[in-house]
Scaffold this motif. Structure first.
Motif, PDB file in Angstrom:
ATOM      1  N   UNK A1083       0.834  -1.197   0.000  1.00 17.13           N
ATOM      2  CA  UNK A1083       0.000   0.000   0.000  1.00 17.13           C
ATOM      3  C   UNK A1083       0.873   1.253   0.000  1.00 17.13           C
ATOM      4  N   UNK A1084       0.870   1.966  -1.132  1.00 21.83           N
ATOM      5  CA  UNK A1084       1.687   3.181  -1.249  1.00 21.83           C
ATOM      6  C   UNK A1084       1.151   4.310  -0.385  1.00 21.83           C
ATOM      7  N   UNK A1085      -0.113   4.223   0.022  1.00 19.60           N
ATOM      8  CA  UNK A1085      -0.680   5.280   0.857  1.00 19.60           C
ATOM      9  C   UNK A1085      -0.478   5.035   2.347  1.00 19.60           C
ATOM     10  N   UNK A1151       9.494  -3.174  -5.359  1.00 15.26           N
ATOM     11  CA  UNK A1151       8.430  -3.580  -4.449  1.00 15.26           C
ATOM     12  C   UNK A1151       7.071  -3.619  -5.154  1.00 15.26           C
ATOM     13  N   UNK A1152       7.079  -4.016  -6.439  1.00 19.42           N
ATOM     14  CA  UNK A1152       5.820  -4.244  -7.137  1.00 19.42           C
ATOM     15  C   UNK A1152       5.150  -5.512  -6.614  1.00 19.42           C
ATOM     16  N   UNK A1153       5.951  -6.476  -6.242  1.00 23.47           N
ATOM     17  CA  UNK A1153       5.471  -7.754  -5.727  1.00 23.47           C
ATOM     18  C   UNK A1153       6.292  -8.115  -4.487  1.00 23.47           C
ATOM     19  N   UNK A1167      12.778  -5.173   2.668  1.00 25.20           N
ATOM     20  CA  UNK A1167      11.973  -4.113   2.051  1.00 25.20           C
ATOM     21  C   UNK A1167      10.494  -4.257   2.375  1.00 25.20           C
ATOM     22  N   UNK A1168      10.043  -5.458   2.718  1.00 24.85           N
ATOM     23  CA  UNK A1168       8.631  -5.647   3.059  1.00 24.85           C
ATOM     24  C   UNK A1168       8.277  -4.980   4.375  1.00 24.85           C
ATOM     25  N   UNK A1169       9.293  -4.609   5.182  1.00 24.62           N
ATOM     26  CA  UNK A1169       9.036  -3.945   6.463  1.00 24.62           C
ATOM     27  C   UNK A1169       9.175  -2.427   6.352  1.00 24.62           C
ATOM     28  N   UNK A1172       6.444   1.961   2.047  1.00 24.41           N
ATOM     29  CA  UNK A1172       6.537   1.788   0.597  1.00 24.41           C
ATOM     30  C   UNK A1172       6.917   3.093  -0.107  1.00 24.41           C
ATOM     31  N   UNK A1173       6.222   4.177   0.221  1.00 19.55           N
ATOM     32  CA  UNK A1173       6.471   5.443  -0.480  1.00 19.55           C
ATOM     33  C   UNK A1173       7.879   5.952  -0.225  1.00 19.55           C
ATOM     34  N   UNK A1174       8.281   5.968   1.046  1.00 22.23           N
ATOM     35  CA  UNK A1174       9.611   6.471   1.381  1.00 22.23           C
ATOM     36  C   UNK A1174      10.687   5.595   0.767  1.00 22.23           C
TER      37      UNK A1174
END
Length: 1343
Positions: A1083-1085, A1151-1153, A1167-1169, A1172-1174
């Protein structure tokens, strides 16, 4: 620099409006400002051609001009057949018959009212009236309400009982008439609704067919500024408005208009004096309807224009979702989309204001008729010019006629919206294409040799009039020879291909095929003799087999058996080096390639496209960077196949990778539309001029002599055996999924309830609660005014009952005139409440629709990439849903909501008032009213469920049309137009057939609900008459309840005339609620996740035992335990076969998937932690297929930075990407529009702008997925140097097939089958003599 970048570009506000669009506040003559129209579609203003000669301007104008077509309501039926016209005529006759029923009801009603007024008032029956006609006696006479003299006898119970029984018998007879009228209305309404709804479906589908056919026959210049999203909106949204305008609403308009006309005629016959008095009001109502509809149509059309342009932007965003996610531009794209919504909202609000004002004035004029008739009718009655029965009938006729005409306004709004929406569609349909591929005009040569000659060709793109691309260009291409075109990006190479394919017409000169001007040849025949493979291959959402078979269109094998086609397809796949990876797919040739081929890698798509091109063994082959997306091994084999395929046929090759064209018969070196030199590879090298410099730029570092000699024998041995292709990572092995790698399809939850949808809409519209509250209040006042009709009519009839004799005429006038004043007050109240209510509801509906569209767009862009991988979520489907869902909810706003609030208040408020005055009668009648509601509810529920069931079919057909138009060059080159149309027609036919059953049921419920209204009236007269006769209620009490309930039943029926819209709105609301509640895994938001301070990010990346499968293909292993480490500041290259997992690795870094097993680490953090945006703010991506948007160059470059940028930063990034000089050479500099998806720029130009966009981001990690694949050698050398410079101090990961671009990498990882098989520097890998060494030797140019 003043020419290129405006001073305001650095402001954050300017970024919010990247297209420099604004609501045109100063003028209402245009829906879009000048900049907005640039984005929109085809410019049609002549001043754009100023500065060109008249001849040049005419040639260019023909390629882009769109005619202004006058569209009227009858234009919508232009495709009606004789059968359709007969059915529609029958529907009109039925509607007329149904419209006649209401005036008949008025006559019955008048007669029944006469019975009530003649019946003595309760308590005064001390005698009964025996009537004498034209007689005199010596008894006491008085003048009764019928205008006859009667004699009073002493009271006698027997006679009194006789009067009561006679009254009951007459009322029963009249009630039976009403019941029979109800049966007729039910049957006629059913027939009317079914005929019009069914024909509306059929005719709308024909308009869709003709629109798509017209679109597909247009020349390519038409599409250069026209987004596929706009076409999708026309097909999915505008045709819905047109269909609504041709459906059951016509029946309602005809029947209500008939009621109006018949009522007027009968009223005139009954009393021409009284009718003539109110004629002015009637004419005013008619004039108001005409003028009001004109304005509503105008404003609605302007609103739809803005929405269509915004849809093109949305379509671009959906089709490039990876780019949107990578650069985090969701907010800016939403803001840009919101700009068009703002313009659309402005015009929509104006349409609502016009509709509200029209409804208010109609109500005022309609009630004005009542005021005049009661006032003047009583005067005529007392003057004995008019009797009470005729006066009452005239009043009811005029009132019912005026009421019928007043409720036509919402339907007229629907018609106006449909006519407005049809304007652009019929403009396209009527446009004569400058290059019409559907035309049979033109000669067909009996034999094609393949001699091509361009003589004195001068060419200007119709969408860029200030740039001459080719000037006095001459080139001969002998039959059977291969000619290669090389040179800098933008030198005119692809333009030559477009001219030969007749995508465009040159402004001067001629192109000859075997000595014949190609303009004299049949276009379809010409294209069927030419095969084209474009730089960015377009595949269609079907199987590999079907995609390749499209190459057989126009050949003798087009209609061959599947077995015969299969042989050709297999051979073509083998020649294109596609057969091996196809064999590894689970369904082999029957495997779906996905929407736009997204399930295939770039190399796989390219090979399928090549197979499609050569399957028909064409006489002329055009290869526009045909192997740019292939890995080196595949390129070698495919190039060999193309070399074989080129023999004995004319071949034109455009290439930046010079290793692919060194064996060409003639190499033409171009720059700025001119030929610099030409000759064979060896001849040009000997000249040591322009071509020699290009070759040197692509030379790969050689090994030391001793090492090269040592490995030479190995290489020769390999070559003797042929090139051994690696196992493609795309091999789709059917294996059992490990426990750690699971895919669960989310369970579809229950459909959202109506309550939950309403709660959602309430939350969205909270900012306008005060407006909505006022609108609801005005609706309640309107309903109260209609409820007030009951007491007023009761007072009126009671007055005539009590004071109908000459002795009481003065009292009668006082009583009636007082009632007339009350009616005048009601007219004024309705004027304001309907006007204000309609305007406020229109305002709030427009605001809600804008919010829903904006929220939907934002929610779509919020979803992670796997959301868009689903077949059901194609670009066309999403673009269609974006417009349709909000439109369906908006359809319930404005005048429709106003009517519904009125109806609800009348039903509920009327029940309370009725219970207070006559509870027995109220209970009996109101028990019947829910029957209408139940029938209407079942109709609404059925239509909602059916709409949900047919949603996928409607979405599929819209998506199919969008796919075809978005790949228009490929469609035209393959001459797929007719095949696409036939399939689209078949899809529409299925939808129409499925709808027919639903339409039958819907019409049945509609007719039943209409008939019940008359049954209630019949029951009211029968039961109420008995109560009055028995002395339980007075006439005043009876008419209060009866009039209120009659209006309540009428309004209850009115509510569910909008049942189709209500069903669609509920379905749309459920879809939107599901979308808004959808929270993606990535979730980019989200504000959650670890944030590494930007100054602490070093850019060290690591893959630890990463296993990955795409969610849409869980049976396919893509990465199989990938281990890879990239240190801080390293330049790492990923090479290998197409489909081996290189681009997948880039996708995981972005981080598309998420991997199903293993970890991807940035500076030691999983990266999953991370937030996402930053996290993505530290990464920049340049993709294999560059993505640009329809704004200016400045806007596209600025998208790269998450923060506002200055002009100097933009210019600096463009200089580094070697694009600044080109931009400054354009007339508009940095303000130059890129066109839809960058269509106004060459591939190389688009790529360099994409690189500038990445560089302005100043990323810690730079991802280059074939970033220089579209560049010519000269630009590549400069850009590569810039990238090398940009890579310093940051981690760079490059995916490359052109090995000269990565030979300086710190580490080169060679991929095969989802794993790394070798790694090292360029020199180390050459020393190893393994996979990489073989790739290098294939690209060597020294030979």
């Amino acid at each position: 620099m003043a020419k290129s970048i405006s001073d305001a570009s650095s402001s954050s506000e300017d970024e919010k409006k990247p297209f420099n669009l604004s609501v045109n506040e100063k003028s209402d003559n245009s829906s879009l400002s000048s900049k907005a129209s640039d984005y929109s579609a085809i410019p049609s203003v002549d001043h754009e051609f100023a500065g060109l000669s008249e001849r040049d301007a005419e040639i260019l104008r023909q390629q882009v001009a769109v005619p202004d077509v006058f569209v009227s309501f009858f234009t919508l039926f232009r495709y009606a057949t004789t059968r359709d016209k007969l059915l529609l005529f029958a529907g009109i006759l039925v509607s007329i018959a149904e419209g006649v029923m209401r005036p008949l009801m008025s006559i019955v009603f008048g007669s029944a009212s006469q019975e009530f007024t003649d019946f003595p008032a309760r308590g005064s029956m001390n005698g009964y009236n025996q009537t004498y006609y034209n007689q005199t006696t010596e008894s006491w006479y008085y003048y009764n309400s019928t205008g006859n003299y009667t004699m009073q006898y002493d009271y006698d119970a027997e006679y009194a009982m006789f009067a009561i029984e006679r009254f009951k018998a007459n009322i029963s007879r009249l009630a039976l008439y009403l019941f029979l009228i109800g049966i007729g209305v039910a049957i006629l309404t059913f027939l009317k609704s079914f005929i019009f709804i069914d024909r509306g479906d059929v005719l709308a589908s024909r308009i869709k067919e003709h629109y798509l056919a017209a679109t597909l026959r247009q020349n390519v210049g038409y599409f250069d500024k026209l987004g596929a999203g706009e076409i999708t909106t026309r097909i999915s949204s505008d045709t819905v408005l047109i269909q609504n305008a041709m459906s059951e609403k016509i029946g309602y308009i005809v029947s209500h208009t008939t009621t109006f006309i018949v009522a007027m005629v009968i009223a005139y016959v009954r009393s021409y004096l009284l009718t003539s008095i109110v004629l002015g009001n009637i004419l005013a109502i008619m004039a108001l309807s005409y003028v009001g509809s004109k304005y509503v149509t105008l404003y609605t059309r302007k609103s739809q224009e803005s929405l269509s342009v915004g849809s093109s932007l949305a379509e671009e965003a959906f089709s490039s979702i990876r780019n949107v996610q990578a650069f985090g531009i969701q907010e800016r794209m939403t803001s840009a989309y919101g700009t068009f919504l703002e313009i659309s909202e402005k015009w929509s609000i104006k349409a609502g204001n016009a509709t509200g004002l029209m409804a208010g004035l109609m109500s005022f004029l309609g009630f004005g008729i009542d005021v005049l008739t009661y006032w003047q009718g009583t005067r005529l009655y007392t003057e004995r010019v008019l009797d009470f029965a005729d006066m009452l009938t005239v009043i009811m006729l005029l009132f019912s006629g005026a009421f019928a005409f007043s409720i036509v306004s919402p339907y007229l709004g629907t018609i106006a919206s449909g006519v407005a929406a049809s304007g652009k569609i019929f403009s396209t349909i009527d446009r004569e294409s400058a290059i019409d591929s559907s035309s049979d005009i033109g000669s067909r040569l009996s034999e094609v040799k393949g001699d091509i000659e361009l003589k004195n060709v001068r060419f200007i793109y119709p969408s860029r009039l200030n740039v001459t691309v080719l000037c006095d260009f001459n080139l001969k291409i002998p039959a059977g020879k291969t000619v290669a075109l090389v040179g800098a990006s933008g030198s005119g190479k692809s333009t030559i291909v477009g001219i030969i394919e007749r995508f465009y017409n040159p402004v001067e000169g001629e192109v000859l095929l075997d000595g014949h001007d190609i303009r004299s040849l049949n276009i379809r025949w010409l294209r069927q003799n030419i095969a084209l493979v474009s730089q960015e291959p377009s595949l269609f959402a079907c199987s590999i087999f079907e995609n390749i078979c499209y190459g057989l269109i126009g050949t003798p094998y087009e209609f061959a058996t599947k077995e015969a086609k299969m042989e050709l397809v297999i051979e073509a796949c083998k020649q294109a080096n596609a057969w091996d990876f196809i064999q590894d797919l689970p369904e082999k040739l029957d495997t779906s390639v996905g929407q736009r081929g997204f399930l295939m890698s770039g190399g796989q798509k390219q090979r399928i496209a090549i197979a499609r091109a050569i399957v028909s063994n064409p006489r002329i082959l055009l290869l526009d960077e045909a192997t740019s997306a292939l890995d080196t091994k595949s390129e070698g084999v495919v190039q060999e196949a193309l070399d074989r395929a080129s023999k004995n046929r004319t071949t034109i090759v455009i290439a930046h990778r010079l290793s692919t064209i060194k064996d060409a018969d003639n190499i033409v070196v171009m720059r700025t539309g001119e030929i610099l030199e030409q000759g064979t590879h060896s001849e040009l090298l000997a000249k040591k001029a322009e071509y020699y410099g290009l070759v040197q730029a692509q030379r790969i570092k050689a090994l030391n002599e001793s090492t090269e000699e040592e490995l030479l024998s190995t290489t020769e041995a390999t070559n003797e055996k042929g090139i051994e292709l690696g196992n493609y990572n795309s091999r789709l092995e059917k294996v059992q999924t490990e426990a750690t790698i699971t895919f669960e399809e989310p369970e579809a939850g229950p459909a959202h309830s109506i309550k939950s949808v309403l709660v959602m809409l309430y939350a969205i519209s909270r900012r306008d609660l005060s407006i909505i509250f006022m609108a609801l209040l005005t609706g309640c006042f309107t309903g109260a005014a209609y409820i007030g009709l009951g007491p007023l009519y009761g007072l009126l009839t009671e007055a005539y009952q009590l004071y109908g004799e000459p002795y009481y005429f003065d009292q009668l006038k006082r009583e009636v005139y007082a009632v007339a004043i009350y009616f005048l007050i009601e007219a004024v109240v309705l004027l304001f409440t309907n006007t204000i209510g309609g305007s406020l509801f229109g305002y709030s509906a427009s605001r809600v629709a804008r919010s829903l569209r904006s929220m939907s767009f934002r929610s779509y862009l919020r979803q992670d990439v796997k959301y868009f991988d689903e077949d059901s979520r194609s670009v066309g489907a999403l673009t269609s849903a974006l417009g349709n869902n909000a439109q369906s909810i908006f359809a319930l706003g404005g005048s429709t909501s106003n009517k519904m609030v009125e109806a609800i208040f009348i039903v509920l408020g009327g029940f309370i008032v009725s219970m207070a005055f006559a509870w027995k009668l109220a209970i009996v009648l109101y028990v019947s009213v829910p029957t209408i509601l139940v029938v209407g509810y079942f109709r609404f529920k059925f239509l909602a469920e059916f709409a949900e069931q047919t949603k996928s079919e409607n979405t599929s057909s819209s998506s199919y049309a969008c796919e075809a138009t978005s790949a228009i060059r490929t469609v035209l080159a393959l001459t797929r137009e007719e095949e696409i149309l036939q399939r689209y027609k078949a899809d529409l036919q299925k939808i129409v057939e499925a709808n027919r059953v639903a339409n039958f049921k819907s019409a049945f419920f509609d007719g039943l609900s209409r008939g019940i209204q008359f049954f209630i009236m019949a029951l009211g007269f029968y039961y109420g008459g008995n109560l009055v006769a028995d002395g339980e209620y007075s006439i005043f009490q009876f008419f209060i309840v009866f009039i209120i309930i009659v209006f309540g039943a009428e309004q209850s029926t009115t509510i569910f005339t909008f049942a189709p819209e209500m069903g669609k709105a509920l379905m749309a609301g459920r879809s939107l609620k599901t979308l808004f509640e959808s929270v993606p895994e990535i979730d980019a938001e989200s504000t959650e996740g670890v944030v590494i301070p930007a100054n602490e990010v070093t850019g060290e990346l690591e893959f630890k035992d990463v296993h990955f499968r795409y969610p849409t293909r869980p049976e396919v292993k893509v990465l199989k335990g990938l281990n890879l480490k990239v240190k801080k500041g390293q330049f790492v290259a990923l090479v290998g076969s197409s489909g081996c997992g290189k681009s997948t690795t880039i996708g995981l870094i972005e981080s598309f998937y998420r991997p199903q097993k293993g970890k991807v680490l940035l500076d030691g953090h999983d990266v999953s932690t991370l937030n996402v945006t930053e996290y993505r703010n530290n990464i920049a991506l340049v993709q294999q297929e560059p993505v640009l948007y329809s704004g200016s160059i400045k806007f596209n470059v600025a998208l790269g930075s998450p923060n506002p940028v200055t002009d100097e930063q933009i210019e600096s990034a463009c200089r580094k990407a070697n694009i600044h000089n080109f931009i400054m050479s354009l007339p508009d500099g940095y303000e130059t529009l890129c066109g839809a998806k960058g269509s106004l720029l060459s591939g190389g130009q688009k790529q360099r702008i994409a690189i500038a966009r990445a560089l302005i981001r100043e990323p810690k990690v730079l991802l280059l997925d074939e970033a220089t694949s579209a560049l010519d050698s000269e630009s590549e050398k400069i850009v590569q140097a810039a990238l090398d410079e940009a890579a310093k101090g940051r981690t760079t990961i490059a995916v490359a097939h052109r090995l000269s671009t990565i030979q300086n990498a710190d580490v080169i990882y060679v991929f095969e089958d989802g794993k790394i098989v070798e790694s090292g520097t360029h020199q180390q890998l050459l020393m190893n003599g393994g996979k990489y060494f073989g790739l290098v030797k294939l690209q060597a140019l020294e030979n």
